[in-house]
Motif scaffolding. Sequence first.
Motif, PDB file in Angstrom:
ATOM      1  N   UNK A 145       8.892   5.071  -4.715  1.00 39.91           N
ATOM      2  CA  UNK A 145       8.768   5.725  -5.741  1.00 39.91           C
ATOM      3  C   UNK A 145       8.937   7.047  -5.666  1.00 39.91           C
ATOM      4  N   UNK A 177       1.500   5.346  -7.977  1.00 39.43           N
ATOM      5  CA  UNK A 177       2.341   4.282  -8.391  1.00 39.43           C
ATOM      6  C   UNK A 177       3.032   3.571  -7.268  1.00 39.43           C
ATOM      7  N   UNK A 178       3.392   2.403  -7.517  1.00 38.03           N
ATOM      8  CA  UNK A 178       4.106   1.517  -6.330  1.00 38.03           C
ATOM      9  C   UNK A 178       5.199   0.785  -6.925  1.00 38.03           C
ATOM     10  N   UNK A 179       6.112   0.661  -6.180  1.00 39.94           N
ATOM     11  CA  UNK A 179       7.329  -0.131  -6.555  1.00 39.94           C
ATOM     12  C   UNK A 179       7.109  -1.569  -6.272  1.00 39.94           C
ATOM     13  N   UNK A 204       1.342   1.252 -12.140  1.00 41.40           N
ATOM     14  CA  UNK A 204       0.185   2.272 -11.819  1.00 41.40           C
ATOM     15  C   UNK A 204      -0.886   1.490 -10.995  1.00 41.40           C
ATOM     16  N   UNK A 255      -2.698   9.027   1.077  1.00 41.02           N
ATOM     17  CA  UNK A 255      -2.751  10.568   1.203  1.00 41.02           C
ATOM     18  C   UNK A 255      -4.062  11.292   1.690  1.00 41.02           C
ATOM     19  N   UNK A 276       6.058  14.842  -0.821  1.00 43.71           N
ATOM     20  CA  UNK A 276       6.242  13.976  -1.993  1.00 43.71           C
ATOM     21  C   UNK A 276       7.829  14.548  -2.296  1.00 43.71           C
ATOM     22  N   UNK A 323      12.828   4.661  -8.349  1.00 40.27           N
ATOM     23  CA  UNK A 323      12.961   4.130  -7.054  1.00 40.27           C
ATOM     24  C   UNK A 323      13.831   4.465  -6.057  1.00 40.27           C
ATOM     25  N   UNK A 370       8.835  10.652  -8.638  1.00 40.68           N
ATOM     26  CA  UNK A 370       8.731  11.014  -9.844  1.00 40.68           C
ATOM     27  C   UNK A 370       9.833  11.962 -10.450  1.00 40.68           C
ATOM     28  N   UNK A 403       0.739  -1.326   0.078  1.00 41.35           N
ATOM     29  CA  UNK A 403      -0.020   0.008   0.106  1.00 41.35           C
ATOM     30  C   UNK A 403       0.669   1.124   0.089  1.00 41.35           C
ATOM     31  N   UNK A 404       2.130   1.120  -0.012  1.00 39.13           N
ATOM     32  CA  UNK A 404       2.909   2.251  -0.349  1.00 39.13           C
ATOM     33  C   UNK A 404       2.756   2.904  -1.586  1.00 39.13           C
ATOM     34  N   UNK A 405       1.740   3.933  -1.813  1.00 36.11           N
ATOM     35  CA  UNK A 405       1.574   4.145  -2.991  1.00 36.11           C
ATOM     36  C   UNK A 405       2.019   5.541  -3.297  1.00 36.11           C
ATOM     37  N   UNK A 406       2.726   5.956  -4.218  1.00 36.10           N
ATOM     38  CA  UNK A 406       3.211   7.321  -4.335  1.00 36.10           C
ATOM     39  C   UNK A 406       1.968   7.899  -5.282  1.00 36.10           C
ATOM     40  N   UNK A 407       1.572   9.070  -4.573  1.00 31.00           N
ATOM     41  CA  UNK A 407       0.592   9.914  -5.260  1.00 31.00           C
ATOM     42  C   UNK A 407       1.176  10.763  -6.546  1.00 31.00           C
ATOM     43  N   UNK A 408       0.467  10.644  -7.473  1.00 28.57           N
ATOM     44  CA  UNK A 408       0.725  11.488  -8.703  1.00 28.57           C
ATOM     45  C   UNK A 408      -0.106  12.615  -8.822  1.00 28.57           C
ATOM     46  N   UNK A 461       7.788  -0.196 -11.966  1.00 27.28           N
ATOM     47  CA  UNK A 461       6.829   1.033 -11.638  1.00 27.28           C
ATOM     48  C   UNK A 461       5.314   0.408 -12.051  1.00 27.28           C
ATOM     49  N   UNK A 485       5.951  14.998 -15.888  1.00 27.21           N
ATOM     50  CA  UNK A 485       7.005  14.004 -15.626  1.00 27.21           C
ATOM     51  C   UNK A 485       7.640  13.283 -16.736  1.00 27.21           C
TER      52      UNK A 485
END
Lengths: 150, 1092
Positions: free
Chosen positions: B779, A54-56, A63, B671, B608, B773, B781, A39-44, A61, B768
């Motif tokens: 992650x 996105x997550x690793x 989506x 978030x 971020x 990573x 950007x 659940x470590x999602x990076x918000x875009x 990567x 972007x």
Amino acid sequence: MQEKSQRKQNKIIELATFYIGDALCGIDILNIQEINRHLEVTWIPQAPEYVLGVLNLRGRIVTVIDLGKKLGLSPISPGKDNRNIIVDSRDEHIGFLVDRISDVMIAETEKIEPAPSNIGGVQGKYFKGVFKTENSLIGVLDINAALKDE
Amino acid sequence: MIFEDDETLRMYVEESKDHLVDIENDLLLIEEAGENIDEDLVNNVFRAAHSIKGGAGFMGLSKIKELAHKIENVLGMVRSREIVPNPDMISILLKAFDTLREMVHDVEHSNEMDISEHVTVLVGLTTASLPEDQKESLSTMVDVALPSGRKVLQSSRFDIDHARKEGQFIYLVEYDLIHDIQRKRKTPLDVIAYLLNSGTIIQSKIDIEAVGTLDTDIPAGIPFYVLFASIIEPEIIPSLFDVDESAVHLVTDDMCFPVKAGPVEKKKAATVQFSSPYRAVPMGPEPNSVGLEKEEILPPADESIHVQTEPESHFSDGTQSRSVEKLSVHAESGGDRILQTKHAVSQASLRVSVGLLDLLMTLAGELVLSRNQLMQAVSTNNMRALETAGQRIDMVTSELQEAIMRTRMQSIANVFNKFPRVVRDLAQELGKEVDLIIEGKNVELDKTIIEAISDPLTHLVRNAVDHGIEPPDIRHRLGKSPIGKVKLSAYHEAGQVNIEISDDGKGIDGERLVVSAVKRGLISEQHGSLMSEKEKIALIFLPGFSTAQKVTDVSGRGVGMDVVKTNLDKLGGIVDIDSKVGEGTVIRIKLPLTLAIIPSQIIDVGNERYAIPQVNLNELLRIPAAQVKNRIEKVGDASVVRLRGNLLPLLNLAQVLQIRKTYNDPQDGRNMPERRENIADRRSRKNPLFTSWEDTEEVQNEPTGRLNEEELRVRSGQERRINIKSAVNIAVVSAGAFKYGLVVDQLRDSEEIVVKPLGRHLKGCCGYAGATIMGDGKVALILDVAGLAQMAQLTSLEGSDRVNEAILDAAKQKKAEKNKVSLLLFRNSEKEQCAVPLGLVERIERIKAMNIEIVGGRRVIQYRGGALPLFSLDQVAKVKALPNFEQLEVIVFRLAGREVGLMVTPPVDAVDVVVNIDTITLRQTGVMGSAIIGDYTTLIIDIYEVVRTLHPEWFDEAEIQPAPQGGVTILFAEDSAFFRNQVKGFLQEEGYHVIDAEDGQEAWELLGQHGDSIDLVLTDLEMPNLDGFELTAKIKGDKRYAHLKVVALTSLAGDEDFAKGKKYGIDDYQIKLDRDRLIETVRAHLDHIKRD
């Protein structure tokens, strides 16, 4: 020979089922790479609304899409049962965030009926059909339609 | 239908590619040499064609064989000086080689390609130079048979005759693939290569028919027939072939039989085709292959027709060029295909030097050892060992990375080498003469970059030749050498690769670009007029821009300069153009060495993390809280920062990306919208995202460095507590020539990051460049600096420094329009700075104090035979007396027809300034008001008032005397008291009666009152209530006043205003305070009225 063609017509598929809100949906299990609760999602910022981020996933990567929003249902409400269903679509891994995972159902393709044009407020175009079990209706998701980028 | 032994085929393809590599340049050299044929060169090309042909025959690549063969024929004749190379011929050969290359790159489908056009033209070349009687031989095929009578090969009579004529012997050699080749541990290609050393292979073929089918006995061998021409005597030839003597036959005429049409076809169909060794079903005459074979045999018929239709005319210009053109169309489409296949091939395999591979191996070994060390350290919990292992792994990985990168490095020659040909073809097509100079071929770049720059570079080179270099006659007229020069060079500089494309052509005319851009509505006229030459030239990169008057088939290839730029931007490259009209253009491209791993700066906004590629990063700027107020300014909606005298537009990253104030929920990792209303509220210290360093900072009860417009406004409004966190962090970035500052919360480390692509759902986000990573597995950007600017609608044009500044200035000017004045600064006493409008000053004189005479209580000085009355400010206003100096400056004014001198203290200086004139605070007699100029409070002197106070009688006289123009009344609308007084002053001085109004509305009312008596309207443009434009419109729209001339007064006569004014009916424009011209204009207009 005849038997063969029949079997071809009436294939048995396994459906991984999950809930989006109250709606029970299923995906052909062969489309699924894995299910995790990563659940470590990076918000875009600026991404389409249905993209959570996105997550690793082991160096890739991925989506992550809020399937509820994407299908026009209620957005996924955060909770501990949330799962990412990672599917492979056009050489790319994409994660569907769903409310919770349910069982794997065995379905005969023959018994999957064409989706009514409007099922439970969801646009029919995202579904391959509807599979009826004794006590529930499973919308069989067409992942390529759902992932068609608009 | 080809030989499917992968290994052999691959070898053949590789070898053929090698042969083809230098062909182009060799051919170009041959062309250059013209009649002085360099045999070595011709031999080179000949050998290439020949080797390809040889192998192709063996592989069953019939089309390749045929084409190579025809090429070889032509080259053979060049070598024997039967044909003199000329550009047309070289063109034909080049195009034939193109097709050949294409076929070699795609051997599997080579047999399906249509080469008939090439064949026709090539055969045309050979026949055209042949004497009549030999022409026929070219199209005549003969069967060559073994002494046993078995016909095994078919060859053209011409080839055999030609070889004989050169004194060569023709041999038919019968190899057995099994015994003579395989058993001797040779490959067929070896044999062919060997044969080529001592002669030429006219024809070769594997005879499958002789092998028989599976039903028959196991064959004794697979015969491979070679028709070989060599000067080696028959006596010693068997030793050469390394086969049994009985297998070598000297071909005599007895062994050649003219081909009879029907049966041969059938026979060939059955024999020539070589099927895969793996095919279970033996070769039958497949329909397909028959079709193919037919085609192969057909050309002779075709040729003969061709020869008949245009035998001699082939080299006469008309037909020749037509056929070349026809070919070129074909080759063009083929060319694209080459690119595609080449692309596919280049991705499939790569040549790496063994040394490098060894190095990689060593490093991999070291990595394994380090891993062992690490594992051991971990298991024994030995911190020291852990540390060393960590260091070692760090070192090994860096080295490994570098080594692997090197395997991807390719010489830029791969791209550059195709340009001689491109330039040559293009120059020929356009009738220009161009020399291409290439430098720095050995510079290496990552293969992805090499592949990606090929198209943009081609476009630029073509542009240079097409649009840059002038036709020879024009060059001659301009006194340039008729041969244009295009130089292509590459070199390393500061970890980047620079590529320069320069030409000595006509250059790029910035003005024309501006005109064109304005016409297309890409920029406004005002922009255009404010641009520097470089910015004008950079217009060429705007999307939708093309200056070519007509789209030539050269430039009309669908790629504009904007595409070139976009492509290079994508690579992280920077393009820069320098051009001088008439002298040429230099285009510089800077490219990173590699794309996969890039150094970058990590920054924070909100929660971020983002990465900015170092290529785009110019510098990092931190503006301490105390200076924020001074250095960051707001103009309109835009913030700018002053950086070494330049204004740098600022983008607030949080704003551009619309990063809401969010926090990362530790429970579900998502978030959530920020709940804190007040930015000064404290952030949770437990947030896992924050490093310890920041935690210590967090203790301070101050907002984070996040800066938004509100804050800026607040800051500039009032001083807040000074705190480290209120400093503004700016990453100064550049996309191309265009620089801006990105306001971020935190500047973090610089890191090497691995670029990973984003998924397709995110393609719409242009901000972007990808994702990476980070060390913690999350992650981040990668920001696309150009994309962000686009999102913020800072287009590269509007954003460029100068223009931005100009816009800002214009905005400021608009506000301050009325207050921008040219002033003459002087001192009264040493500490008192004063100013008068420069327009009123006649001149400045320096006098000696001792020359001042006091006559009749007034000070005068003798001057040009008259007496110049002098006065000082202290006579009128409450200012200090002039200090006693020996020398004094005198500012001479002309008022009411007389000259007066104002004595002042130096220095006297003229300045153009925007001032806010305060007409209240320091107002007194002779002083109109005050303003701050250059840190001094400056008194603005009202010279009329001064003189009027001192010499009221002068003005009385003037008013008594009828004005020369006689009772003319001017309506003057102007909202600034300063200008109203000034202008009114000098109009009155000229004897006009002036009715003044504070704005357009008042003027309109006054016009109603005074109606008929008004002869002329002077108006400012920017005024409250009713501006100059509308006033004019009202006047012109009213029948009663429509005859009145309206003269607009403005401090900035922009073309835009001018056009707008015209539309409203303004008759004339004058600059405020340009007194003489204004008077002149007024006079002219009034004279006009009088005459009416």
